[in-house]
Design a protein around this motif. Structure first.
Motif, PDB file in Angstrom:
ATOM      1  N   ALA A   2      45.632  62.749  21.015  1.00  0.00           N
ATOM      2  CA  ALA A   2      46.007  61.470  21.622  1.00  0.00           C
ATOM      3  C   ALA A   2      44.964  61.022  22.640  1.00  0.00           C
ATOM      4  CB  ALA A   2      47.376  61.576  22.278  1.00  0.00           C
ATOM      5  N   ALA A   3      44.436  61.960  23.420  1.00  0.00           N
ATOM      6  CA  ALA A   3      43.427  61.626  24.424  1.00  0.00           C
ATOM      7  C   ALA A   3      42.131  61.161  23.763  1.00  0.00           C
ATOM      8  CB  ALA A   3      43.168  62.821  25.325  1.00  0.00           C
TER       9      ALA A   3
ATOM     10  N   ALA B  79      41.834  59.807  20.775  1.00  0.00           N
ATOM     11  CA  ALA B  79      42.096  58.511  20.144  1.00  0.00           C
ATOM     12  C   ALA B  79      42.200  57.383  21.165  1.00  0.00           C
ATOM     13  CB  ALA B  79      43.378  58.578  19.319  1.00  0.00           C
ATOM     14  N   ASN B  80      42.580  57.721  22.395  1.00  0.00           N
ATOM     15  CA  ASN B  80      42.801  56.703  23.422  1.00  0.00           C
ATOM     16  C   ASN B  80      41.638  56.599  24.402  1.00  0.00           C
ATOM     17  OD1 ASN B  80      44.560  54.691  24.427  1.00  0.00           O
ATOM     18  ND2 ASN B  80      45.221  56.060  26.073  1.00  0.00           N
ATOM     19  N   GLY B  81      40.541  57.215  24.084  1.00  0.00           N
ATOM     20  CA  GLY B  81      39.372  57.101  24.957  1.00  0.00           C
ATOM     21  C   GLY B  81      39.387  57.994  26.177  1.00  0.00           C
TER      22      GLY B  81
ATOM     23  N   GLY C  77      42.349  59.566  27.710  1.00  0.00           N
ATOM     24  CA  GLY C  77      43.608  59.772  28.414  1.00  0.00           C
ATOM     25  C   GLY C  77      44.788  59.559  27.487  1.00  0.00           C
ATOM     26  N   VAL C  78      45.910  60.074  27.874  1.00  0.00           N
ATOM     27  CA  VAL C  78      47.140  59.891  27.094  1.00  0.00           C
ATOM     28  C   VAL C  78      47.829  58.635  27.616  1.00  0.00           C
ATOM     29  CG1 VAL C  78      49.371  60.887  26.490  1.00  0.00           C
ATOM     30  CG2 VAL C  78      47.371  62.359  26.682  1.00  0.00           C
ATOM     31  N   ALA C  79      48.093  57.716  26.715  1.00  0.00           N
ATOM     32  CA  ALA C  79      48.700  56.443  27.107  1.00  0.00           C
ATOM     33  C   ALA C  79      50.147  56.632  27.552  1.00  0.00           C
ATOM     34  CB  ALA C  79      48.657  55.470  25.927  1.00  0.00           C
TER      35      ALA C  79
ATOM     36  N   SER D 245      53.429  56.810  25.111  1.00  0.00           N
ATOM     37  CA  SER D 245      53.056  57.322  23.790  1.00  0.00           C
ATOM     38  C   SER D 245      53.989  58.468  23.404  1.00  0.00           C
ATOM     39  CB  SER D 245      51.608  57.808  23.797  1.00  0.00           C
ATOM     40  OG  SER D 245      51.474  58.957  24.625  1.00  0.00           O
TER      41      SER D 245
END
Length: 113
Positions: free
Chosen positions: A65-66, A68-70, A72-74, A77
């Motif tokens: 997730a981090a 994929a999100n650049g 950090g964890v959104a 999510s």
């Protein structure tokens, strides 16, 4: 006005589900066990009260997730939600809604068998 109308319809919907679920006593026990098993399953996946356990499925999910999100964890999510549930557990209202809804679905299915 909108919030009170939503709350009223939500309470009415939950009451209807509870009435249907009450007709299926054999459906309730497995669903109660399933709802109560949520914290155990989350902990086994690595979503614990103290944070995400290293080298766990949760750690792998968080890493993906981090990335994929650049970095950090959104918030909001799947990983963030599961960690929140792992840390705090399910509220009483959530347990009631999940149990009632599941019981109603199981009762509907059981009528055909």
């Amino acid at each position: 006005m909108v919030a009170s109308a939503f709350t009223s319809s939500a309470v009415t919907g939950v009451a209807k589900v509870a009435r249907v679920a009450s007709g299926c006593a054999t459906c309730v026990l497995p669903l109660v066990v399933a709802v109560e098993a949520v914290p155990v399953v989350l902990s086994a996946l690595g979503f614990t009260a103290t944070g995400i356990a290293s080298s766990s499925i949760a750690a792998k999910m968080m890493s993906a997730a981090a990335i994929a999100n650049g970095g950090g964890v959104a918030p909001g999510s799947l990983v963030a939600t599961l960690q929140s549930l792992g840390a705090t557990g399910l509220s009483g209202l959530t347990k009631f809604i999940l149990g009632s809804t599941g019981s109603a679905i199981a009762a509907g299915i059981a009528r055909f068998y």
